[in-house]
Design a protein around this motif. Sequence first.
Motif, short mmCIF file in Angstrom:
data_model
loop_
_atom_site.label_atom_id
_atom_site.label_comp_id
_atom_site.label_asym_id
_atom_site.label_seq_id
_atom_site.Cartn_x
_atom_site.Cartn_y
_atom_site.Cartn_z
N ASP A 1 0.88 -1.18 0.00
CA ASP A 1 0.00 0.00 0.00
C ASP A 1 0.91 1.22 0.00
O ASP A 1 1.63 1.44 -0.95
N LYS B 1 -7.61 -9.01 2.71
CA LYS B 1 -7.39 -7.70 2.12
C LYS B 1 -6.22 -7.81 1.15
O LYS B 1 -5.11 -8.10 1.54
N ARG B 2 -6.50 -7.59 -0.11
CA ARG B 2 -5.46 -7.65 -1.14
C ARG B 2 -4.83 -6.26 -1.27
O ARG B 2 -5.55 -5.26 -1.25
N LYS B 3 -3.52 -6.23 -1.39
CA LYS B 3 -2.81 -4.96 -1.42
C LYS B 3 -1.94 -4.87 -2.67
O LYS B 3 -1.40 -5.88 -3.12
N PRO B 4 -1.75 -3.67 -3.19
CA PRO B 4 -0.73 -3.51 -4.22
C PRO B 4 0.66 -3.51 -3.55
O PRO B 4 0.85 -2.87 -2.52
N ALA C 1 -0.28 -6.73 -8.55
CA ALA C 1 -1.69 -6.37 -8.38
C ALA C 1 -2.40 -7.38 -7.49
O ALA C 1 -2.19 -8.59 -7.62
N ASN C 2 -3.21 -6.88 -6.59
CA ASN C 2 -4.04 -7.71 -5.71
C ASN C 2 -3.23 -8.79 -4.99
O ASN C 2 -3.60 -9.96 -4.98
N TRP D 1 -1.58 -11.01 -1.94
CA TRP D 1 -1.98 -11.51 -0.62
C TRP D 1 -1.03 -12.63 -0.21
O TRP D 1 -0.43 -13.30 -1.05
N HIS E 1 -0.25 -13.14 -6.42
CA HIS E 1 -0.78 -11.90 -6.99
C HIS E 1 -1.45 -12.21 -8.32
O HIS E 1 -1.35 -13.31 -8.84
N GLU E 2 -2.14 -11.20 -8.85
CA GLU E 2 -2.91 -11.40 -10.08
C GLU E 2 -2.36 -10.64 -11.27
O GLU E 2 -3.05 -10.47 -12.27
#
Length: 152
Positions: free
Chosen positions: A25, A94-97, A116-117, A119, A144-145
């Motif tokens: 974040d 909660k997924r974070k950059p 991206a996203n 966790w 991540h995605e």
Amino acid sequence: MADDGSAQSTTVWPLPKFRFEVKWDSAVMSFQEVSGLDVEAQPLEYRHGDSPAFSVIKMPGMKKYSDVTMKKGVFKSDNKLWDWFNEIKMNVIKRKPVTISLLDEAGKPTMVWTLANAWPTKITGTDLKAQGNEVAVETIVIAHEGLTIANA
């Protein structure tokens, strides 16, 4: 007269990899090592029945991103990794950059990888040895995605 190095080109030498910064974040965290910044295109194989060639055609398919592994020293009262991991509840997290920046001599980003996203999928605490002489290091594995790369 010897060359003092002042006229060297800044584009000739590759960047050293020992100075980098990781942001979750907006929080900056210090890590000892980051690995797994890779992506691959999975090949699709296809052959139609009336093809004159007796082999398949290979085409690029879906992209596959590797999990990213980060290692950091264990500090007193620093449970950020464990707190994030403990947020996993029944398919909810909660997924974070996550941004990893390779820094130049002045501390400015030269190359930036953004996950991206992201966790956490796994945390490994340090091993303990009575006769050890090493720093305590913990490891986090992040799924991540997507991975984007930008040059500053």
